[in-house]
Design a protein around this motif. Structure first.
Motif, PDB file in Angstrom:
ATOM      1  N   LEU A   1      -4.304   6.515   7.860  1.00 27.91           N
ATOM      2  CA  LEU A   1      -5.648   5.971   8.041  1.00 27.91           C
ATOM      3  C   LEU A   1      -5.715   4.508   7.630  1.00 27.91           C
ATOM      4  CD1 LEU A   1      -7.872   8.960   6.854  1.00 27.91           C
ATOM      5  CD2 LEU A   1      -7.596   8.092   9.182  1.00 27.91           C
ATOM      6  N   TYR A   2      -4.952   4.154   6.623  1.00 31.07           N
ATOM      7  CA  TYR A   2      -4.915   2.747   6.180  1.00 31.07           C
ATOM      8  C   TYR A   2      -4.307   1.861   7.275  1.00 31.07           C
ATOM      9  CZ  TYR A   2      -3.421  -1.462   3.774  1.00 31.07           C
ATOM     10  OH  TYR A   2      -3.213  -2.772   3.420  1.00 31.07           O
ATOM     11  N   LEU A   3      -3.271   2.377   7.936  1.00 32.14           N
ATOM     12  CA  LEU A   3      -2.605   1.586   8.960  1.00 32.14           C
ATOM     13  C   LEU A   3      -3.433   1.431  10.228  1.00 32.14           C
ATOM     14  CD1 LEU A   3       1.072   2.830   8.642  1.00 32.14           C
ATOM     15  CD2 LEU A   3       0.088   0.687   7.802  1.00 32.14           C
ATOM     16  N   VAL A   4      -4.354   2.368  10.459  1.00 28.90           N
ATOM     17  CA  VAL A   4      -5.174   2.325  11.677  1.00 28.90           C
ATOM     18  C   VAL A   4      -6.261   1.336  11.524  1.00 28.90           C
ATOM     19  CG1 VAL A   4      -6.807   3.595  13.094  1.00 28.90           C
ATOM     20  CG2 VAL A   4      -4.715   4.677  12.321  1.00 28.90           C
TER      21      VAL A   4
ATOM     22  N   LEU B   1      -0.119  17.339  -1.782  1.00 24.85           N
ATOM     23  CA  LEU B   1      -0.358  15.950  -2.155  1.00 24.85           C
ATOM     24  C   LEU B   1       0.416  14.981  -1.265  1.00 24.85           C
ATOM     25  CD1 LEU B   1      -0.413  16.209  -6.038  1.00 24.85           C
ATOM     26  CD2 LEU B   1      -2.314  15.675  -4.525  1.00 24.85           C
ATOM     27  N   THR B   2       1.624  15.371  -0.871  1.00 29.46           N
ATOM     28  CA  THR B   2       2.405  14.526   0.031  1.00 29.46           C
ATOM     29  C   THR B   2       1.709  14.427   1.391  1.00 29.46           C
ATOM     30  OG1 THR B   2       4.443  15.143  -1.094  1.00 29.46           O
ATOM     31  CG2 THR B   2       4.661  14.207   1.104  1.00 29.46           C
ATOM     32  N   GLY B   3       1.244  15.541   1.910  1.00 29.18           N
ATOM     33  CA  GLY B   3       0.512  15.516   3.168  1.00 29.18           C
ATOM     34  C   GLY B   3      -0.749  14.674   3.085  1.00 29.18           C
ATOM     35  N   PHE B   4      -1.463  14.810   1.977  1.00 26.86           N
ATOM     36  CA  PHE B   4      -2.670  14.020   1.764  1.00 26.86           C
ATOM     37  C   PHE B   4      -2.341  12.528   1.712  1.00 26.86           C
ATOM     38  CE2 PHE B   4      -6.049  12.401  -1.151  1.00 26.86           C
ATOM     39  CZ  PHE B   4      -7.123  12.640  -0.325  1.00 26.86           C
ATOM     40  N   SER B   5      -1.245  12.171   1.049  1.00 24.86           N
ATOM     41  CA  SER B   5      -0.834  10.772   0.953  1.00 24.86           C
ATOM     42  C   SER B   5      -0.444  10.215   2.316  1.00 24.86           C
ATOM     43  CB  SER B   5       0.339  10.620  -0.024  1.00 24.86           C
ATOM     44  OG  SER B   5      -0.050  10.980  -1.315  1.00 24.86           O
TER      45      SER B   5
ATOM     46  N   ALA C   1       0.833  -1.208   0.000  1.00 19.27           N
ATOM     47  CA  ALA C   1       0.000   0.000   0.000  1.00 19.27           C
ATOM     48  C   ALA C   1       0.865   1.254   0.000  1.00 19.27           C
ATOM     49  CB  ALA C   1      -0.933   0.001   1.194  1.00 19.27           C
ATOM     50  N   GLY C   2       1.914   1.263   0.805  1.00 15.81           N
ATOM     51  CA  GLY C   2       2.824   2.410   0.830  1.00 15.81           C
ATOM     52  C   GLY C   2       3.514   2.613  -0.505  1.00 15.81           C
ATOM     53  N   GLY C   3       3.922   1.526  -1.134  1.00 12.97           N
ATOM     54  CA  GLY C   3       4.561   1.626  -2.446  1.00 12.97           C
ATOM     55  C   GLY C   3       3.623   2.149  -3.511  1.00 12.97           C
ATOM     56  N   ILE C   4       2.391   1.677  -3.485  1.00 16.87           N
ATOM     57  CA  ILE C   4       1.408   2.150  -4.473  1.00 16.87           C
ATOM     58  C   ILE C   4       1.106   3.625  -4.252  1.00 16.87           C
ATOM     59  CG2 ILE C   4      -1.004   1.922  -5.194  1.00 16.87           C
ATOM     60  CD1 ILE C   4      -0.677  -1.100  -4.830  1.00 16.87           C
ATOM     61  N   LEU C   5       0.983   4.037  -2.992  1.00 18.94           N
ATOM     62  CA  LEU C   5       0.755   5.463  -2.708  1.00 18.94           C
ATOM     63  C   LEU C   5       1.942   6.319  -3.155  1.00 18.94           C
ATOM     64  CD1 LEU C   5      -1.039   5.656   0.734  1.00 18.94           C
ATOM     65  CD2 LEU C   5      -1.754   6.711  -1.389  1.00 18.94           C
TER      66      LEU C   5
END
Length: 96
Positions: free
Chosen positions: A93-96, A83-87, A48-52
């Protein structure tokens, strides 16, 4: 008056590559990279981090080349920071 020969064909001139073509190829490569990233057997958080990250790079390529923000570095930097902040928020949120 000499007739042009059909045997002598001129080669098309090879100029520098078009920046939009290069941007398109970069976007294509990043999309393939995102697809390949899903095929590896890594933990989902890393995928997920790589795709983001690849999506963030794609957004910067689009902003720089297609929206022509290359000539306005301050706008490009501002959009990149937002965009970096949004990512980062999305990934948190994904990790939570």
């Amino acid at each position: 008056m000499a007739q042009p020969s059909s045997l002598t064909k001129e080669k098309p001139r090879q100029g520098p590559p078009n920046p939009l073509t290069q941007a398109w190829l970069a976007l294509l490569a990043l999309s393939v990279g995102s697809a390949l990233l899903t095929l590896i057997g890594a933990p989902t958080a890393i995928i997920a981090g790589g795709i983001l990250l690849l999506a963030l790079i794609k957004a910067r390529v689009i902003l720089k080349h297609y929206l022509d923000l290359e000539s306005s570095q301050s706008w490009l930097r501002g959009f990149t920071m937002v965009l970096t902040g949004f990512s980062v928020v999305i990934f948190a949120l994904y990790l939570v």
